[in-house]
Scaffold this motif. Structure first.
Motif, PDB file in Angstrom:
ATOM      1  N   THR A  76       0.643  -1.079  -0.053  1.00 55.10           N
ATOM      2  CA  THR A  76      -0.162  -0.024   0.034  1.00 55.10           C
ATOM      3  C   THR A  76       0.668   1.154   0.017  1.00 55.10           C
ATOM      4  N   LEU A  77       2.243   1.014   0.113  1.00 54.92           N
ATOM      5  CA  LEU A  77       3.077   2.181  -0.097  1.00 54.92           C
ATOM      6  C   LEU A  77       3.288   2.769  -1.490  1.00 54.92           C
ATOM      7  N   PRO A  78       3.786   3.862  -1.669  1.00 53.82           N
ATOM      8  CA  PRO A  78       3.745   4.609  -2.882  1.00 53.82           C
ATOM      9  C   PRO A  78       4.955   4.508  -3.757  1.00 53.82           C
ATOM     10  N   SER A  79       5.655   3.372  -3.290  1.00 50.48           N
ATOM     11  CA  SER A  79       6.795   2.909  -3.885  1.00 50.48           C
ATOM     12  C   SER A  79       7.102   1.469  -4.056  1.00 50.48           C
ATOM     13  N   LYS A  80       7.820   0.883  -5.198  1.00 54.04           N
ATOM     14  CA  LYS A  80       7.845  -0.427  -5.228  1.00 54.04           C
ATOM     15  C   LYS A  80       8.795  -1.106  -3.822  1.00 54.04           C
ATOM     16  N   ILE A  81       8.321  -2.104  -3.426  1.00 51.55           N
ATOM     17  CA  ILE A  81       9.041  -2.641  -2.246  1.00 51.55           C
ATOM     18  C   ILE A  81       9.727  -3.895  -2.696  1.00 51.55           C
ATOM     19  N   ILE A  82      10.738  -4.405  -2.267  1.00 51.22           N
ATOM     20  CA  ILE A  82      11.543  -5.492  -2.565  1.00 51.22           C
ATOM     21  C   ILE A  82      11.366  -6.434  -1.054  1.00 51.22           C
ATOM     22  N   TYR A  83      10.493  -7.436  -1.312  1.00 48.66           N
ATOM     23  CA  TYR A  83      10.386  -8.281  -0.154  1.00 48.66           C
ATOM     24  C   TYR A  83      11.347  -9.622  -0.125  1.00 48.66           C
ATOM     25  N   THR A  84      11.695  -9.986   0.769  1.00 44.19           N
ATOM     26  CA  THR A  84      12.585 -11.268   0.881  1.00 44.19           C
ATOM     27  C   THR A  84      11.777 -12.143   1.831  1.00 44.19           C
ATOM     28  N   TYR A  85      11.196 -13.155   1.579  1.00 44.66           N
ATOM     29  CA  TYR A  85      10.403 -14.019   2.237  1.00 44.66           C
ATOM     30  C   TYR A  85      11.332 -15.316   2.655  1.00 44.66           C
ATOM     31  N   THR A  86      11.398 -15.716   3.864  1.00 50.17           N
ATOM     32  CA  THR A  86      12.318 -16.921   4.014  1.00 50.17           C
ATOM     33  C   THR A  86      11.555 -17.627   5.419  1.00 50.17           C
ATOM     34  N   ILE A  87      11.665 -18.987   4.944  1.00 47.64           N
ATOM     35  CA  ILE A  87      11.245 -20.064   6.346  1.00 47.64           C
ATOM     36  C   ILE A  87      12.596 -20.728   6.592  1.00 47.64           C
TER      37      ILE A  87
ATOM     38  N   THR B  65       9.738  -8.054  -6.074  1.00 46.62           N
ATOM     39  CA  THR B  65       9.614  -6.857  -6.008  1.00 46.62           C
ATOM     40  C   THR B  65       7.797  -6.794  -6.202  1.00 46.62           C
ATOM     41  N   VAL B  66       7.156  -5.975  -5.333  1.00 50.77           N
ATOM     42  CA  VAL B  66       5.894  -5.786  -5.534  1.00 50.77           C
ATOM     43  C   VAL B  66       5.347  -4.215  -5.722  1.00 50.77           C
ATOM     44  N   ASP B  67       4.813  -3.985  -7.088  1.00 52.38           N
ATOM     45  CA  ASP B  67       4.515  -2.588  -7.581  1.00 52.38           C
ATOM     46  C   ASP B  67       3.816  -1.855  -6.373  1.00 52.38           C
ATOM     47  N   GLU B  68       4.243  -0.427  -6.459  1.00 49.09           N
ATOM     48  CA  GLU B  68       3.726   0.338  -5.585  1.00 49.09           C
ATOM     49  C   GLU B  68       2.149   0.577  -5.639  1.00 49.09           C
ATOM     50  N   ALA B  69       1.507   1.189  -4.924  1.00 46.59           N
ATOM     51  CA  ALA B  69       0.163   1.454  -4.780  1.00 46.59           C
ATOM     52  C   ALA B  69      -0.199   2.558  -5.625  1.00 46.59           C
ATOM     53  N   GLY B  70      -1.222   2.567  -6.292  1.00 46.43           N
ATOM     54  CA  GLY B  70      -1.616   3.472  -7.451  1.00 46.43           C
ATOM     55  C   GLY B  70      -3.058   3.801  -7.264  1.00 46.43           C
ATOM     56  N   PRO B  71      -3.636   4.395  -8.502  1.00 43.87           N
ATOM     57  CA  PRO B  71      -5.144   4.791  -8.494  1.00 43.87           C
ATOM     58  C   PRO B  71      -5.881   3.493  -8.510  1.00 43.87           C
TER      59      PRO B  71
ATOM     60  N   VAL C 263      10.192 -11.757   7.208  1.00 38.76           N
ATOM     61  CA  VAL C 263      10.079 -11.035   5.874  1.00 38.76           C
ATOM     62  C   VAL C 263      10.875  -9.892   6.135  1.00 38.76           C
ATOM     63  N   GLN C 264      11.325  -9.536   4.924  1.00 40.83           N
ATOM     64  CA  GLN C 264      12.365  -8.108   4.990  1.00 40.83           C
ATOM     65  C   GLN C 264      11.768  -7.437   3.876  1.00 40.83           C
ATOM     66  N   ALA C 265      11.822  -5.997   4.279  1.00 41.21           N
ATOM     67  CA  ALA C 265      11.240  -5.100   3.080  1.00 41.21           C
ATOM     68  C   ALA C 265      11.950  -3.932   3.048  1.00 41.21           C
ATOM     69  N   VAL C 266      12.478  -3.789   1.667  1.00 41.46           N
ATOM     70  CA  VAL C 266      13.458  -2.918   1.249  1.00 41.46           C
ATOM     71  C   VAL C 266      12.727  -1.957   0.178  1.00 41.46           C
ATOM     72  N   SER C 267      13.079  -0.639   0.192  1.00 42.63           N
ATOM     73  CA  SER C 267      12.418   0.483  -0.847  1.00 42.63           C
ATOM     74  C   SER C 267      13.292   0.135  -1.868  1.00 42.63           C
ATOM     75  N   ASP C 268      12.451   0.706  -3.087  1.00 44.05           N
ATOM     76  CA  ASP C 268      13.189   0.382  -4.500  1.00 44.05           C
ATOM     77  C   ASP C 268      14.361   1.190  -4.565  1.00 44.05           C
ATOM     78  N   PRO C 269      15.651   0.548  -4.810  1.00 44.56           N
ATOM     79  CA  PRO C 269      16.871   1.346  -5.072  1.00 44.56           C
ATOM     80  C   PRO C 269      16.731   2.385  -6.113  1.00 44.56           C
ATOM     81  N   SER C 270      15.910   2.023  -6.861  1.00 51.96           N
ATOM     82  CA  SER C 270      16.047   2.983  -8.245  1.00 51.96           C
ATOM     83  C   SER C 270      14.745   4.006  -8.209  1.00 51.96           C
ATOM     84  N   GLY C 271      14.139   3.911  -7.104  1.00 52.64           N
ATOM     85  CA  GLY C 271      12.840   4.461  -6.732  1.00 52.64           C
ATOM     86  C   GLY C 271      13.120   6.104  -6.089  1.00 52.64           C
TER      87      GLY C 271
END
Lengths: 530, 415
Positions: free
Chosen positions: A135-146, A161-167, A201-209
């Motif tokens: 739901t954030l205004p930027s792409k987020i890179i998630y790393t999911y580990t068990i 990578t999950v796309d940012e929220a939009g209209p 779960v680790q969340a990193v903001s888009d480095p190119s955003g």
């Protein structure tokens, strides 16, 4: 002109004389000869695998089969589980710069197991579904580990990578991960829990955003984790003190072929094995075990005081040191015979089913293994019976019946056959009479024609000890006309029915391996060559 | 249309009597070019009747009466044969060839079918009546032979005629043979015993089967043949002729099938013991192919083979009376390499008027029948000649008893 006329007449005559009615000439032949033959020994009637031939040629039966199988679901099953995880920003308004790891979190998923406390599962099949909502205004890179789910030495992990929220709404990603072959640690993130999978779960903001702002209570993590259709192949932990009562009915072999009559048997031994392949102590009690003859509706309960109604303690199985091999079972054996049970009556009932009711209790002394019970899905608790008896019996009107699928509809050679007399010649080397019947059956197994019978195949000549010394020939004529030919072609099954009578009923007859029943079918009829 | 053409061809080629000399009449030395078309068919046997053969080859029903008529003729060993031929020939007269005068070139195309068999009586009965009549007995099916083949010939040669004083002539033709199809069976000592009630059958079989490749219809085999003849007048009224025809071979291709069978086995029926296996839910499959066929037809090969063509060798003698109004003659002929025997004949021809010749013939042979025939030759204005002939009128007119038939027809034009 005259010559032309003569030539025309000549050619017309020749055309007529050369005309051919059919593609090939046709004629009828009278043929006689053998059609089919069969030699039926005891090996045809009873499988080699359950017979043994003694030194004097007498036949013994060694029949072994399972009559009781424990159901794993009685101990535990892994239900489908859905765990949502929503985390909001706990701080004041902040700016998140590109490429910044702004969130990391361990989360536990408690499987919906009851009655057991497991610390390890090996998965035969099943999936874990992960749905990520951004739901954030930027792409987020998630790393999911068990970290506790390991296959070939590698922990289960993926980055997405999950796309940012939009209209149109928030960014969304769904992924199914196949858990087959994974070994899963169920001790949770603290390594002290049971029945719990944990993931990170680790969340990193888009480095190119671009940098963006999050306010207090904004949703920064929204992940849904689902466990779906999980079937373990192995489980370890404490299996609990389950008490299970099972009643069931098992089909057994040749009894289904026997349609009528009585049989009298000689001495026999029946060993009943209770095998425990589960790594937990067990206490078993058979409340009853009965042979059921569905045809006569007769039931004979097994009367065996050493086994039926008694509590049987069975130790736990132990792990096999050889990886991939079955665990080393713990067994109890009950040997029943004529003197300690009503075994003969039980078998003479000619059962087609065995009914039973059993109670089983695991870990009657509690968690004495310190969470080291185990269970393999393919190796549970099994009840087996092993029957050993000489093939020595008396039969009165004992009727065996079976059907054989046949497909003669496309057998066009039949079409050329005219009226035919079939002769069945039976050479009986067994010391019992057989009333033989052959039927043609349609798709619904209704009898459409009786090819033979009942025809009496007389027993072989016997000596004073009822041992067959020379075979006896019996002959039967079957007339086949076009009507019967059509019935045969349209038939779908051949029904075979034999009624057996040993001489001087109740006198026991020993069967020897050299006894044979030889059948020969000859045909004598007209066949059209086309 | 295709069937009509086939029937037409069948009928054209069905008037038979193989031509042995280049002209229809003895003492006839023609000059100029000549184009002729001729066809013939012939069937003969010492046992098989015309009615039976007709029913068989015209694909009709063969009833008991037809079989009985053959059975009454059967001996221990029997023969039958048939052939039909269709020829187109062109002779071109040349003044001299390599300095030889009276010479002509000959070009010929022939389409030929030949069938020949030798068979024991039991084999006929077994094949057409079945083995029931041999219940408890042995049927002799040994020394059986069948050859059936079709081929085409393209021939070229030279004919030389001298008619200065005492006329004489000779010719030689070389032919290229194209095999169309072949089927042959030959057995040595072979028998079939049928036990009482058909309880079992004992088959002893020493047999060879050869068949040309049934898929390659265009060119199955190739070979060559040679024909030659010589004729001379010893006086102005007598003529002696000697000839051989079609002495050659066909090499059938390497894709031809060869099946040698040398076996002895007892057949007691297909073994269906597995069907009675109550101990197993998976029943066996009974394969009647393996039971009946594979048991003895296992040694199949593909190989080429050489077959001799049915060569004819013969000689005849004619004498003229009353100028050339009457001609009497006699001759002998033999077909080499096959089961036909020597044949001998005598003939009387009578010329009525300028355009008509009639003849009567008495002959014995080929397959052992005494028979008689008639011939008629007509010269038509415009240098056309038509000839109709049959040597087997007795066989053809004696109904169910006749064992031979044949006819010959030719049309020629000289120019």
């Amino acid at each position: 002109m005259k010559i032309r006329n003569i030539a025309a007449v000549l050619i017309l005559l020749l055309f007529h004389s050369c005309s051919k009615e059919y593609d090939k000439p046709r004629w009828d032949v009278s043929v006689i000869g053998p059609l089919v033959q069969a030699e039926i020994g005891i090996g045809n009637l009873i499988a080699d695998s359950i017979t043994s031939i003694q030194g004097d040629g007498s036949v013994h039966i060694l029949y072994e089969r399972s009559f009781y199988d424990f159901n794993l679901d009685s101990i535990y099953e892994v239900p489908d589980t859905i765990i949502p995880k929503v985390i909001t920003w706990p701080f004041v308004t902040s700016t998140i710069n590109p490429g910044f790891p702004f969130f990391s979190n361990n989360n536990n998923v408690l499987l919906g197991l009851s009655g057991v406390s497991l610390n390890e599962l090996r998965v035969r099949s099943g999936i874990i579904r992960v749905e990520m909502i951004n739901t954030l205004p930027s792409k987020i890179i998630y790393t999911y580990t068990i970290p506790g789910a390991v296959k070939n030495g590698t922990a289960l992990t993926f980055t997405q990578t999950v796309d940012e929220a939009g209209p149109g709404g928030p960014g969304r990603f769904i992924m199914d991960i196949d858990l087959s072959g994974y070994s899963v640690n169920l001790k949770g993130s603290t390594n002290s829990s049971f029945n719990t999978i944990y993931y990170n779960v680790q969340a990193v903001s888009d480095p190119s955003g671009t940098a963006f702002t999050v306010n207090f209570n904004d949703t920064v993590i929204n992940i849904m984790t689902s466990i779906i259709d999980m079937e373990p192949s192995y489980a370890r932990g404490y299996l609990g003190q389950n008490f299970i009562r099972e009643s069931s009915s098992e089909n057994i072999g040749i009894g289904g072929l026997i349609k009528d009559g009585m049989i009298k048997l000689d001495s026999m031994n029946l060993d009943i094995f209770i095998d425990n392949y589960i790594g937990a102590d067990a206490r078993i009690k058979f409340n009853f075990l009965e042979s059921v003859n569905s045809r006569s509706s007769a039931s004979v309960p097994l009367n065996a005081p050493t086994m039926i109604g008694n509590v049987i303690n069975i130790n736990r199985a132990i792990e096999n040191p050889v990886t991939g091999q079955a665990p080393i079972k713990s067994s109890r054996v009950f040997s029943l015979n004529n003197s300690n049970s009503n075994l003969i009556s039980f078998i003479e009932n000619i059962p087609d089913r065995i009914n039973y009711e059993a109670e089983i209790e695991f870990n009657p002394l509690g968690n004495i293994s310190s969470y080291n019970d185990f269970v393999y899905s393919d190796y549970l608790v099994e009840g087996r019976m092993k029957l050993s008896m000489p093939l020595r019996f008396a039969a009165e009107n004992l009727m065996l019946a079976d059907t054989q699928k046949m497909e003669l509809g496309t057998f066009t050679d039949f079409d050329n056959a005219g009226e035919t007399r079939l002769k069945l010649i039976v050479e009986n080397g067994f010391p019992f009479d057989i009333e033989l019947q052959l039927f043609v059956l349609d798709e619904q197994r209704n009898i459409t024609d009786s090819l033979l019978g009942p025809g009496l195949v007389r027993k072989a000549n016997t000596d004073l000890n009822y041992i067959a010394v020379s075979p006896i020939l019996s002959e039967f004529d079957v007339f086949a006309d076009s009507r019967r030919r059509d019935i045969l072609k349209n038939g779908k099954y051949l029904g075979i029915r034999g009624r057996f009578n040993t001489p001087d009923y109740s006198q026991l007859i020993q069967i020897y391996s050299h006894y044979k029943l030889k059948l020969r079918l000859t045909g004598d009829g007209i066949y059209s060559i086309r | 249309m295709k069937i009509a053409l086939f029937i037409f061809f069948c009928c054209i080629s069905a008037f038979s009597q193989a031509q042995v000399w280049r002209s229809e009449l003895p003492f006839s030395y023609e000059s100029g070019n000549r184009l002729s078309i001729s066809g013939n068919y012939k069937f003969g046997s010492d046992a098989i009747t015309n009615e039976f053969a007709q029913a068989y080859f015209l694909n009709k029903f063969i009833g008991t009466e037809l079989k009985d008529n053959v059975s009454s003729n059967l001996k221990e060993k029997n023969r039958f044969g048939a052939d039909y031929n269709f020829n187109i020939e062109f002779r071109s007269e040349a003044d001299t060839i390599m300095g030889i005068s009276g010479a002509s070139f000959i070009f010929n195309f022939s389409n030929r079918y030949f069938l020949d068999s030798r068979f024991p009586g039991d084999a006929f009965e077994l094949y057409f009546r079945g083995n029931k009549m041999f219940e408890g007995q042995t049927a002799d099916i040994g020394k059986f032979e069948l050859n059936a083949f079709r081929y085409q010939q393209v021939s070229a040669g030279i004919e030389i005629q001298r008619s200065a004083n005492k006329s004489s002539s000779c010719y030689a033709l070389i032919s290229l043979n194209r095999g169309i199809d072949y089927f042959g069976i030959r057995t040595n000592e072979s028998s079939l015993f049928t036990a009482q009630d058909g309880f079992y059958m004992d088959l002893g079989l020493d047999m060879e089967i050869r068949q040309s490749d049934s898929l390659r219809r265009r060119f199955q085999g190739a070979g060559a043949s040679l024909s030659a003849g010589w004729s001379a007048e010893f006086s102005s009224s007598s003529q002696l002729t000697a000839y051989f025809q079609n002495l050659g071979f066909i090499n059938w291709g390497s894709r031809s099938a060869y099946i040698p069978v040398d076996t002895s086995f007892r057949f007691e029926g297909i073994d269906v013991s597995e069907l009675f296996n109550f101990s197993d839910s998976v029943r066996g499959i009974v394969d009647n192919d393996s039971a009946y066929i594979q048991a003895f037809l296992t040694n199949r090969k593909k190989e080429s083979f050489i077959m001799k063509t049915p060569a004819r060798i013969g000689m005849n003698y004619y004498k003229k009376f009353d100028g050339d109004r009457m001609i009497a003659g006699a001759g002998i002929e033999h077909v080499l390499f096959y089961n036909t025997g020597f044949s001998g004949w005598t003939e009387f021809r009578y010329k009525t008027g300028k355009y008509h010749h009639t003849g009567v013939k008495l002959l014995y042979g080929l397959y052992g029948n005494l028979d008689a025939g008639l011939s008629y030759l007509l010269h038509i204005p415009g240098n056309f000649t038509v000839m109709l002939q049959s040597d087997y009128l007795v066989g053809m007119l004696t109904g169910s008893k006749g064992k031979a038939q044949g006819a010959f027809v030719s049309l020629s034009k000289t120019f």
